[in-house]
Design an enzyme around this catalytic site. Structure first.
Site, PDB file in Angstrom:
ATOM      1  N   ASP A 160      13.875  42.896  23.146  1.00 58.24           N
ATOM      2  CA  ASP A 160      14.877  42.864  24.217  1.00 58.24           C
ATOM      3  C   ASP A 160      16.296  43.017  23.681  1.00 58.24           C
ATOM      4  O   ASP A 160      16.584  42.700  22.523  1.00 58.24           O
ATOM      5  CB  ASP A 160      14.811  41.531  24.970  1.00 58.24           C
ATOM      6  CG  ASP A 160      13.568  41.389  25.832  1.00 58.24           C
ATOM      7  OD1 ASP A 160      12.657  42.219  25.701  1.00 58.24           O
ATOM      8  OD2 ASP A 160      13.511  40.428  26.624  1.00 58.24           O
ATOM      9  N   ASP A 161      17.177  43.453  24.574  1.00 62.24           N
ATOM     10  CA  ASP A 161      18.642  43.376  24.435  1.00 62.24           C
ATOM     11  C   ASP A 161      19.301  44.523  23.680  1.00 62.24           C
ATOM     12  O   ASP A 161      20.523  44.588  23.646  1.00 62.24           O
ATOM     13  CB  ASP A 161      19.093  42.057  23.798  1.00 62.24           C
ATOM     14  CG  ASP A 161      18.780  40.846  24.646  1.00 62.24           C
ATOM     15  OD1 ASP A 161      18.365  41.037  25.812  1.00 62.24           O
ATOM     16  OD2 ASP A 161      18.933  39.712  24.161  1.00 62.24           O
ATOM     17  N   HIS A 168      16.056  46.331  30.818  1.00 64.46           N
ATOM     18  CA  HIS A 168      16.408  44.907  30.739  1.00 64.46           C
ATOM     19  C   HIS A 168      17.727  44.662  31.472  1.00 64.46           C
ATOM     20  O   HIS A 168      18.447  43.726  31.171  1.00 64.46           O
ATOM     21  CB  HIS A 168      16.503  44.469  29.276  1.00 64.46           C
ATOM     22  CG  HIS A 168      16.373  42.997  29.051  1.00 64.46           C
ATOM     23  ND1 HIS A 168      15.445  42.214  29.708  1.00 64.46           N
ATOM     24  CD2 HIS A 168      17.052  42.149  28.219  1.00 64.46           C
ATOM     25  CE1 HIS A 168      15.550  40.955  29.296  1.00 64.46           C
ATOM     26  NE2 HIS A 168      16.523  40.898  28.408  1.00 64.46           N
ATOM     27  N   HIS A 222      22.505  41.713  31.747  1.00 66.09           N
ATOM     28  CA  HIS A 222      21.719  40.529  31.349  1.00 66.09           C
ATOM     29  C   HIS A 222      22.041  39.289  32.182  1.00 66.09           C
ATOM     30  O   HIS A 222      21.801  38.169  31.761  1.00 66.09           O
ATOM     31  CB  HIS A 222      21.886  40.222  29.856  1.00 66.09           C
ATOM     32  CG  HIS A 222      20.726  39.485  29.252  1.00 66.09           C
ATOM     33  ND1 HIS A 222      20.587  38.120  29.337  1.00 66.09           N
ATOM     34  CD2 HIS A 222      19.652  39.939  28.559  1.00 66.09           C
ATOM     35  CE1 HIS A 222      19.477  37.742  28.702  1.00 66.09           C
ATOM     36  NE2 HIS A 222      18.882  38.831  28.228  1.00 66.09           N
ATOM     37  N   TYR A 258      16.028  36.526  30.904  1.00 65.23           N
ATOM     38  CA  TYR A 258      15.545  35.137  30.895  1.00 65.23           C
ATOM     39  C   TYR A 258      14.193  34.992  31.598  1.00 65.23           C
ATOM     40  O   TYR A 258      13.728  33.874  31.802  1.00 65.23           O
ATOM     41  CB  TYR A 258      16.552  34.185  31.552  1.00 65.23           C
ATOM     42  CG  TYR A 258      17.953  34.304  31.038  1.00 65.23           C
ATOM     43  CD1 TYR A 258      18.335  33.761  29.810  1.00 65.23           C
ATOM     44  CD2 TYR A 258      18.943  34.976  31.787  1.00 65.23           C
ATOM     45  CE1 TYR A 258      19.634  33.883  29.335  1.00 65.23           C
ATOM     46  CE2 TYR A 258      20.247  35.088  31.313  1.00 65.23           C
ATOM     47  CZ  TYR A 258      20.587  34.541  30.086  1.00 65.23           C
ATOM     48  OH  TYR A 258      21.882  34.653  29.627  1.00 65.23           O
ATOM     49  N   HIS A 264      13.709  40.106  19.836  1.00 63.65           N
ATOM     50  CA  HIS A 264      14.991  40.743  20.136  1.00 63.65           C
ATOM     51  C   HIS A 264      15.426  41.644  18.979  1.00 63.65           C
ATOM     52  O   HIS A 264      15.151  41.344  17.816  1.00 63.65           O
ATOM     53  CB  HIS A 264      16.072  39.683  20.378  1.00 63.65           C
ATOM     54  CG  HIS A 264      15.790  38.783  21.545  1.00 63.65           C
ATOM     55  ND1 HIS A 264      14.964  37.679  21.449  1.00 63.65           N
ATOM     56  CD2 HIS A 264      16.209  38.833  22.839  1.00 63.65           C
ATOM     57  CE1 HIS A 264      14.882  37.081  22.627  1.00 63.65           C
ATOM     58  NE2 HIS A 264      15.623  37.768  23.489  1.00 63.65           N
TER      59      HIS A 264
END
Length: 358
Positions: free
Chosen positions: A103-104, A153, A157, A194, A264
Site C-alpha cells: 500500500d501507499d 488506494h 488516504h 485503514y 507498505h
C-alpha cells in the site's frame, strides 16, 4: 508461452490507450479533492448516488474511536468497528496461495522493492495512492512494465467513512485517471485506507466498478508502518519473524484457504521489512502472487476508459507536483475526444487476441 504472449498484448494495448499525462491536471496532493470542479461534475453526471444507503459519516483521520456498539446500526456492516466483511475480499480461495500486496506507493523506495520481487520471480498487487502516482509516474510505469497488478488506494488516504458520497467518488476517480493517463489501465480493485469501509462506502465504490480487498486477519497485517516512527535491528527482525512464523503456520495447515497480506512500499524500513520477509518465507508452503491471480481473475482491470476530460481541455486547477516525471505516453483519441477510429480498431484487435490467448 501463451501467458507471456497474452501479457505482452495487454501491455501493448494499455500503452496505446494511455493519454498524455500532465501532473498539473490533478488536484493538490494529500488532500481530499474538491467536488465542485468541472471534471467532477462530468464524472458525477454518469453516477446515480440516490440509492446509496444513508449512513452517518464518521470524522477522523485516522479513524476516531468507535461509538458504543448499540449506537451503530446493525446493517451498517462497518469493518472498522463491527469487523463486518460484507462483500469484501479478505483471502485467496485456494490453499497455498499468497496474495502479496503493498500500500501507499509508488515512491522512490518502491524501486529497490521491485528489484527484490524481480529477483525472486514474484508478482505483487500495488494499491497505489493517486497523490503518489502523480509524483512518481516513472515508478508506476516500472510496476506496470514488470507485470505487477495495479490497484487503487484512493487519492489522499482519508478514511472513506469520514467522507461524503461525492468525496468518495473524487478520491477514486482522480486516482483512476492518474493511473489511466500513465498506463492506459483502468483499475478494478481497491483497498480502502485503514480498511475503513461500511455499506454506504461499498455502494459508492460498487457504482464505480471496483472490487474491495482487505486482508485476511490481524496477523496478516505486517504493521511495518509503525517501524518508521523508530526501530532497531532487533525490533525489525522481531516483526519479520512474527509475520513469517504466522505465514508458515498458515500455509502448513491444509484446512486454511489462501492468505492476503498487507505491507507498505512507502518508507525505506517498510521495504526492508518486505525484503526480509520474502527471504524468511521461502520454505513456507505459500506461493506469492497478485490478488487477481489468486482469485483466478484473468481480467484484472476494467474495460473502457475513465470519464473523458472536460470539453475544451478545462483543468481542475490543481497543483500536483512531480518528483519523478515520466515521458508522456502516446496521446490517442478516446470516446470521441482522444482516440482515432483506426487506433480503436487496432486496440480492439489486440484485446481480442489477448482474450483468446488466456
Amino acid at each position: 508461452m501463451k501467458a507471456v504472449f497474452s501479457t505482452s498484448l495487454l501491455l501493448l494495448a494499455s500503452t496505446a490507450m494511455a493519454q498524455t499525462f500532465n501532473a498539473a491536471d490533478f488536484p493538490p496532493v494529500n488532500a481530499v479533492p474538491p467536488v465542485d470542479t468541472p471534471q467532477m461534475k462530468e464524472w458525477l453526471k454518469d453516477i446515480n448516488l440516490a440509492d446509496v444507503p444513508k449512513l452517518d459519516l464518521h470524522p477522523g483521520n485516522p479513524p476516531a474511536a468507535c461509538p458504543e456498539p448499540a449506537k451503530i446500526p446493525a446493517d451498517q456492516c462497518w469493518w472498522t468497528c463491527q469487523q463486518c466483511l460484507g462483500t469484501d475480499i479478505d483471502r485467496c480461495p485456494n490453499a497455498g496461495d499468497w496474495g502479496i500486496t503493498f500500500d501507499d506507493g509508488p515512491t522512490l523506495n518502491t524501486v529497490p522493492l521491485l528489484a527484490t520481487l524481480k529477483a525472486n520471480n514474484i508478482k505483487a498487487t500495488f494499491f497505489v495512492m493517486g497523490s503518489n502516482v502523480v509524483r512518481n509516474a516513472d515508478v508506476l510505469k516500472q510496476e506496470h512494465a514488470e507485470d505487477h497488478h495495479i490497484a487503487s488506494h484512493t487519492w489522499s488516504h482519508f478514511p472513506l467513512t469520514s467522507l461524503s458520497n461525492e468525496q468518495i467518488v473524487a478520491e477514486v476517480k482522480w486516482t483512476e485517471k492518474a493511473v489511466f493517463d500513465i498506463t492506459g489501465l483502468r483499475m478494478k480493485y481497491i483497498r480502502p485506507p485503514y480498511g475503513d469501509i461500511d455499506n454506504r462506502v461499498r455502494a459508492v465504490i460498487a457504482k464505480l466498478g471496483y472490487r474491495v480487498v482487505d486482508w485476511t486477519d490481524d496477523a496478516a497485517d505486517s504493521k511495518d508502518f509503525a517501524l518508521n516512527a523508530g526501530y532497531t535491528e532487533a525490533t525489525l527482525n522481531d516483526g519479520v519473524k512474527k509475520m513469517a512464523t504466522h505465514l508458515t503456520t498458515w500455509g502448513a495447515n491444509p484446512a486454511n484457504k489462501g492468505v492476503i497480506t498487507l505491507e507498505h512500499d512507502l518508507y525505506n524500513v517498510t521495504v526492508e521489512f518486505a525484503k526480509r520477509l520474502i527471504a524468511s518465507t521461502k520454505e513456507a508452503k505459500l506461493k506469492p502472487m497478485t490478488v487477481a491471480q489468486c482469485l483466478g481473475d484473468a481480467s484484472p482491470y476494467q474495460t473502457g476508459t475513465t470519464a473523458p476530460k472536460v470539453p475544451g481541455g478545462a483543468k481542475s486547477g490543481g497543483n500536483a507536483s512531480t518528483t519523478s516525471p515520466g515521458t508522456a505516453m502516446p496521446s490517442v483519441k478516446s470516446q470521441g475526444s482522444r482516440m482515432s477510429q483506426a487506433t480503436g480498431v487496432v486496440i480492439a484487435s489486440i484485446l481480442a487476441f489477448a482474450a483468446l490467448a488466456f
